[in-house]
Design a protein around this motif. Structure first.
Motif, short mmCIF file in Angstrom:
data_model
loop_
_atom_site.label_atom_id
_atom_site.label_comp_id
_atom_site.label_asym_id
_atom_site.label_seq_id
_atom_site.Cartn_x
_atom_site.Cartn_y
_atom_site.Cartn_z
N PHE A 40 36.69 42.63 30.64
CA PHE A 40 35.36 42.18 31.02
C PHE A 40 34.91 42.90 32.29
O PHE A 40 35.73 43.31 33.11
CB PHE A 40 35.37 40.67 31.35
CG PHE A 40 35.88 39.79 30.24
CD1 PHE A 40 37.24 39.61 30.03
CD2 PHE A 40 35.00 39.11 29.42
CE1 PHE A 40 37.72 38.79 29.02
CE2 PHE A 40 35.46 38.28 28.41
CZ PHE A 40 36.81 38.12 28.21
N TYR A 56 32.41 41.76 35.43
CA TYR A 56 31.60 40.73 36.07
C TYR A 56 30.85 41.37 37.23
O TYR A 56 31.32 42.32 37.85
CB TYR A 56 32.48 39.59 36.59
CG TYR A 56 32.96 38.64 35.52
CD1 TYR A 56 34.07 38.95 34.72
CD2 TYR A 56 32.29 37.44 35.27
CE1 TYR A 56 34.50 38.08 33.74
CE2 TYR A 56 32.72 36.56 34.29
CZ TYR A 56 33.82 36.89 33.53
OH TYR A 56 34.25 36.03 32.55
N LEU A 87 29.01 34.85 40.76
CA LEU A 87 29.68 35.82 39.91
C LEU A 87 29.27 35.53 38.47
O LEU A 87 29.26 34.38 38.03
CB LEU A 87 31.19 35.65 40.07
CG LEU A 87 32.12 36.75 39.64
CD1 LEU A 87 31.80 38.06 40.31
CD2 LEU A 87 33.56 36.35 39.95
N LEU A 117 29.04 37.19 34.18
CA LEU A 117 29.50 38.20 33.23
C LEU A 117 28.44 39.27 33.03
O LEU A 117 27.27 38.96 32.86
CB LEU A 117 29.81 37.54 31.89
CG LEU A 117 30.28 38.48 30.79
CD1 LEU A 117 31.68 39.00 31.10
CD2 LEU A 117 30.26 37.79 29.42
N ARG A 169 31.50 42.47 27.95
CA ARG A 169 32.89 42.35 27.51
C ARG A 169 33.14 43.39 26.43
O ARG A 169 32.22 43.75 25.68
CB ARG A 169 33.16 40.95 26.98
CG ARG A 169 32.50 40.64 25.65
CD ARG A 169 32.53 39.17 25.32
NE ARG A 169 31.40 38.48 25.92
CZ ARG A 169 31.19 37.17 25.82
NH1 ARG A 169 32.06 36.41 25.19
NH2 ARG A 169 30.14 36.61 26.38
N TYR A 193 33.25 43.56 39.40
CA TYR A 193 34.66 43.26 39.21
C TYR A 193 35.05 43.50 37.75
O TYR A 193 34.38 43.03 36.83
CB TYR A 193 34.96 41.79 39.53
CG TYR A 193 34.79 41.41 40.97
CD1 TYR A 193 33.60 40.86 41.42
CD2 TYR A 193 35.82 41.60 41.89
CE1 TYR A 193 33.44 40.49 42.75
CE2 TYR A 193 35.67 41.24 43.23
CZ TYR A 193 34.48 40.71 43.64
OH TYR A 193 34.32 40.34 44.97
N PHE A 228 41.71 39.61 37.93
CA PHE A 228 40.56 40.38 38.39
C PHE A 228 41.02 41.53 39.29
O PHE A 228 42.01 41.41 40.01
CB PHE A 228 39.61 39.48 39.20
CG PHE A 228 38.73 38.60 38.37
CD1 PHE A 228 39.24 37.48 37.72
CD2 PHE A 228 37.38 38.88 38.23
CE1 PHE A 228 38.43 36.66 36.95
CE2 PHE A 228 36.55 38.07 37.47
CZ PHE A 228 37.08 36.96 36.83
#
Lengths: 114, 107
Positions: free
Chosen positions: B34, B36, B44, B46, B49, B86, B97
């Motif tokens: 993913f 982010y 934070l 998304l 993905r 991230y 992460f």
């Protein structure tokens, strides 16, 4: 839909004191996560719940940190006693399930230990 | 053990230039990857993905299992892309992460 709620947003305590954080996930989300984010680093998973059961707590310092998720909804994370190195942002997140699902994050609680 | 590495702490580009944020991972099984993003004073959230193979806000990311990488790319950066990014991996239900890359897009 309402997002993930966390309180308090900020907390300042002295070392050796105790502190508790609260999280209310998105309704219907089975998985709940607590992360610790130290300044300059990415979120580090502390504990993960699936409903009210613990799925992973391998990185939780169990001598001072504890967490619970009663009734599989709200969750609290406690630190007792706090150390200087616990200063961080504590993030709560929730998702529908454990795998392949988007995590929704709360605003975080910024903890300063003096 | 699973690990995510983002080699660049800071990345600065001019508006309209291409941008690539690097992500390398270590995981023995089949990971879920993913990206982010955290915009200034926001949560934070998304961005995309790998299983969706979608383009969000002009960003794409391809999972390269041979190089164990999941780099994020955008052909023409915009000022509103300035944020913290991230990379995250979920393996066996556990999330890891990276330490993030701060992207600054200059006018």
């Amino acid at each position: 839909e309402a997002g993930v709620a966390q309180s308090p947003r900020y907390k300042i305590i002295e070392k050796r004191q105790s502190v508790a954080f609260w999280c209310n996930p998105i309704s219907g989300h089975a998985t709940l996560y607590w992360y610790q984010q130290i300044l300059g680093q990415g979120p580090k998973l502390l504990i993960q719940f699936q409903n009210n059961g613990v799925v992973d707590d391998s990185q939780l310092p169990k001598d001072r940190f504890s967490a619970e998720r009663l009734k599989g909804v709200d969750s609290t994370l406690k630190i007792q006693p706090a150390k200087l190195e616990d200063s961080a942002v504590y993030l709560c997140a929730s998702s529908l399930g454990r795998v392949s699902y988007e995590q929704y994050f709360g605003p975080g609680t910024r903890l300063t230990v003096t | 053990a699973q690990r995510v590495t983002q080699p660049e702490k800071l990345l600065s580009v001019f508006k309209g230039a291409p941008v690539e944020l690097k992500c390398n991972y270590s995981y023995s099984g089949s990971p879920e990857l993913f990206w982010y993003v955290q915009y200034s004073r926001q949560r934070l959230q998304l961005l995309l993905r790998h299983i969706s193979r979608e383009s969000i806000k002009g960003f794409t990311a391809d999972l390269n299992k041979g190089e164990t990488s999941f780099h994020l790319k955008k052909p023409f950066a915009q000022e509103e892309d300035s944020a913290m990014y991230y990379c995250a991996l979920t393996g066996a239900g556990k999330s890891t992460f990276g330490d993030g890359t701060t992207l600054t897009v200059k006018p």
